[in-house]
Design a protein around this motif. Sequence first.
Motif, PDB file in Angstrom:
ATOM      1  N   UNK A  48       7.057 -18.322 -17.847  1.00 25.72           N
ATOM      2  CA  UNK A  48       8.226 -19.170 -18.071  1.00 25.72           C
ATOM      3  C   UNK A  48       8.284 -20.224 -16.972  1.00 25.72           C
ATOM      4  N   UNK A  49       8.248 -21.497 -17.363  1.00 22.00           N
ATOM      5  CA  UNK A  49       8.360 -22.596 -16.413  1.00 22.00           C
ATOM      6  C   UNK A  49       9.837 -22.847 -16.153  1.00 22.00           C
ATOM      7  N   UNK A  50      10.280 -22.545 -14.931  1.00 20.47           N
ATOM      8  CA  UNK A  50      11.693 -22.642 -14.589  1.00 20.47           C
ATOM      9  C   UNK A  50      12.064 -23.994 -14.003  1.00 20.47           C
ATOM     10  N   UNK A  51      11.080 -24.883 -13.835  1.00 19.88           N
ATOM     11  CA  UNK A  51      11.336 -26.194 -13.282  1.00 19.88           C
ATOM     12  C   UNK A  51      11.202 -26.216 -11.775  1.00 19.88           C
ATOM     13  N   UNK A  52      10.944 -27.386 -11.231  1.00 20.18           N
ATOM     14  CA  UNK A  52      10.832 -27.525  -9.792  1.00 20.18           C
ATOM     15  C   UNK A  52       9.660 -26.782  -9.192  1.00 20.18           C
ATOM     16  N   UNK A  53       8.630 -26.540  -9.987  1.00 22.13           N
ATOM     17  CA  UNK A  53       7.459 -25.814  -9.509  1.00 22.13           C
ATOM     18  C   UNK A  53       7.606 -24.312  -9.505  1.00 22.13           C
ATOM     19  N   UNK A  54       8.739 -23.788  -9.985  1.00 20.44           N
ATOM     20  CA  UNK A  54       8.987 -22.350 -10.012  1.00 20.44           C
ATOM     21  C   UNK A  54       8.645 -21.779 -11.379  1.00 20.44           C
ATOM     22  N   UNK A  55       7.912 -20.657 -11.392  1.00 18.04           N
ATOM     23  CA  UNK A  55       7.531 -19.997 -12.631  1.00 18.04           C
ATOM     24  C   UNK A  55       7.764 -18.498 -12.527  1.00 18.04           C
ATOM     25  N   UNK A  56       8.147 -17.905 -13.643  1.00 17.30           N
ATOM     26  CA  UNK A  56       8.215 -16.449 -13.771  1.00 17.30           C
ATOM     27  C   UNK A  56       7.099 -15.998 -14.709  1.00 17.30           C
ATOM     28  N   UNK A  57       6.474 -14.866 -14.401  1.00 12.83           N
ATOM     29  CA  UNK A  57       5.414 -14.388 -15.275  1.00 12.83           C
ATOM     30  C   UNK A  57       5.420 -12.869 -15.342  1.00 12.83           C
ATOM     31  N   UNK A  58       4.663 -12.333 -16.305  1.00 12.45           N
ATOM     32  CA  UNK A  58       4.533 -10.881 -16.429  1.00 12.45           C
ATOM     33  C   UNK A  58       3.194 -10.548 -17.058  1.00 12.45           C
ATOM     34  N   UNK A  59       2.760  -9.309 -16.851  1.00  9.24           N
ATOM     35  CA  UNK A  59       1.616  -8.739 -17.544  1.00  9.24           C
ATOM     36  C   UNK A  59       1.926  -7.301 -17.901  1.00  9.24           C
ATOM     37  N   UNK A  60       1.607  -6.902 -19.136  1.00 10.03           N
ATOM     38  CA  UNK A  60       1.667  -5.507 -19.562  1.00 10.03           C
ATOM     39  C   UNK A  60       0.301  -5.159 -20.138  1.00 10.03           C
ATOM     40  N   UNK A  61      -0.427  -4.298 -19.450  1.00  8.14           N
ATOM     41  CA  UNK A  61      -1.774  -3.890 -19.859  1.00  8.14           C
ATOM     42  C   UNK A  61      -1.731  -2.481 -20.434  1.00  8.14           C
ATOM     43  N   UNK A  62      -2.368  -2.308 -21.584  1.00  4.77           N
ATOM     44  CA  UNK A  62      -2.515  -0.984 -22.185  1.00  4.77           C
ATOM     45  C   UNK A  62      -3.998  -0.711 -22.407  1.00  4.77           C
ATOM     46  N   UNK A  63      -4.510   0.329 -21.744  1.00 10.18           N
ATOM     47  CA  UNK A  63      -5.908   0.734 -21.912  1.00 10.18           C
ATOM     48  C   UNK A  63      -5.988   1.781 -23.014  1.00 10.18           C
ATOM     49  N   UNK A  64      -7.020   1.695 -23.825  1.00  9.68           N
ATOM     50  CA  UNK A  64      -7.127   2.642 -24.927  1.00  9.68           C
ATOM     51  C   UNK A  64      -8.530   3.203 -25.036  1.00  9.68           C
TER      52      UNK A  64
END
Length: 341
Positions: A48-64
């Motif tokens: 998510x680009x929050x503006x002003x050079x600030x970003x939020x991110x996430x990762x959810x990894x599922x191994x199978x």
Amino acid sequence: GAAFAQSSVQIDGVMDAGFQSIDYKGNKVNGFNGNGSTTSQINFRGVSDLGGGLKADFRVESDWNTVSNSANTGAKKSDGTLANGASFGNGEIRTGLAGGFGKVQFGAINNNTLIANLTGQPFGTAIGSGHGAVIRSNSAGSAVRSDNSFQYISPNFSGFDVAYLQANKQSKANSANFSSSLGAYDQAGVKEASVSYTNGPLAARFTNLKEDNSALAATNSTVNTLGANYALGAAKVFLWTQTNKTDDGTTRNIAATTVSATYTMGATVLMAQVGSAKNKILNKSSNIASVGADYNLSKTTALYGRYESIKDEGGVIAAATTIDGTGTTRTRLGLGIRTAF
């Protein structure tokens, strides 16, 4: 007025399966299995680009498990035993903010020792790497992350960055070190510092991982790891070295080094690794030799072959002790297909 973030979500992953032949120091098994060249997984990533050079991110990894329904559901197998279940979010999970200050994130985060291991040899954590045996991502074996962890990664300065990761000790035996809201288990404390350099043909990473194992009634330990590689046209050379020592100096004291190389010829990538891990307590060494090849059918799909031999006279292998035979050599062969999406 309201500010609305510009968001994107990505789904990616990889499937790996084929034939494997494994000799656990005299106990042999052949069959069809997964993860011969990489870890099969699906990832959900978002930014998510929050503006002003600030970003939020996430990762959810599922191994199978790519060859077993029971292994993915935890259901009982035909012999009545309970399969080792895979579940959603059982890999790296993290979320955080990034900006001019660097990046902060929380979750169950891959440690930088794993990244140093991937930087220092071309076999990942699969057959050929010796991961969990010669090469370690934690002091005792192959664990690559801790629950309830925090990480800070600095901005990049002329190719350099530094990082710090921490997971607090959790002990049910000591109420001062345990909270049921932070995990219903005993967990070692982890503090890890890392520095990396990536510029042009050179990539290198050094990590210092300290484990507080008092929650597990075990001695504390320190793992220092250096992984590096250098590209030379169609070839790439790798160096990996690690010391793994408990504070008392008598439970574990291992010094290991490997050298590796890859060579690309059109659609074919050849790879090899040799090295040793010296058990300084026994004054004996375990030697590893690995070869591999990929034939790329496309940018996302490859046929692969991997072979690994570890002559474990130094007794460094800890991952397969319950099924090991009475010999000293473990070998693994894998032939399969890997496709990413």
